[in-house]
Design an enzyme around this catalytic site. Structure first.
Site, PDB file in Angstrom:
ATOM      1  N   GLY A 160       0.814  -1.219   0.000  1.00  0.00           N
ATOM      2  CA  GLY A 160       0.000   0.000   0.000  1.00  0.00           C
ATOM      3  C   GLY A 160       0.841   1.258   0.000  1.00  0.00           C
ATOM      4  O   GLY A 160       0.526   2.234  -0.685  1.00  0.00           O
ATOM      5  N   CYS A 161       1.922   1.241   0.751  1.00  0.00           N
ATOM      6  CA  CYS A 161       2.795   2.408   0.826  1.00  0.00           C
ATOM      7  C   CYS A 161       3.497   2.658  -0.496  1.00  0.00           C
ATOM      8  O   CYS A 161       3.717   3.806  -0.877  1.00  0.00           O
ATOM      9  CB  CYS A 161       3.799   2.231   1.960  1.00  0.00           C
TER      10      CYS A 161
END
Length: 149
Positions: free
Chosen positions: A41-42
């Site tokens: 996600g990052c």
């Protein structure tokens, strides 16, 4: 978490190159907190902001990513994905604390702030990484903070 209308704290942080940066948030700035470098996600979120970086620059908005990772981790993360966005190291959680961002799990929660004129213009909690950079830029443009293109 700080909210719209709150004063933005003046902070000092170290970027991925070990440079100390003093941020006063007088000029339009996006500060996005994320949990960890090089996680799915990052990575999506960082790539999103990086893809929109030229548009942010043209609009006069500076973008910083912040996590509790150290400068070395940030440097490796940027190099791995060819990112240009500045990443601020917050291993002690001091920057997160200044913005009242939760780090109780050892990592910053995923939140974003739009800052200008020394105050919080907008705050986003529960951020979904995919498309977030575009959403924030569109919101900045429609808020009147910046002139429309």
């Amino acid at each position: 978490m700080l909210e719209e209308g709150d004063d933005a704290p003046a902070v000092t942080a170290t970027n991925q190159d070990g440079e100390t940066m003093t941020l006063d948030f007088e000029t339009p700035t996006v500060l996005y907190f994320y949990p960890r470098d090089d996680t799915p996600g990052c990575t999506v979120e960082a790539k999103g902001f990086d893809a929109e970086l030229a548009a942010y620059d043209e609009a006069g908005v500076t973008v910083y990513g912040v996590s509790t990772d150290d400068a070395s981790s940030h440097r490796e993360f940027r190099e791995k994905y060819g990112l240009a966005v500045d990443l601020l190291a917050d291993p002690e959680g001091e920057l997160a604390a200044a913005f009242d961002v939760d780090t109780s799990g050892g990592a910053a929660e995923r939140v974003t702030f739009v800052l200008a004129d020394g105050e919080v213009q907008a705050a986003y909690a529960g951020v979904s990484p995919d498309g977030h950079a575009e959403e924030v830029l569109a919101d900045i443009r429609s808020s009147g903070l910046l002139p429309e293109e």
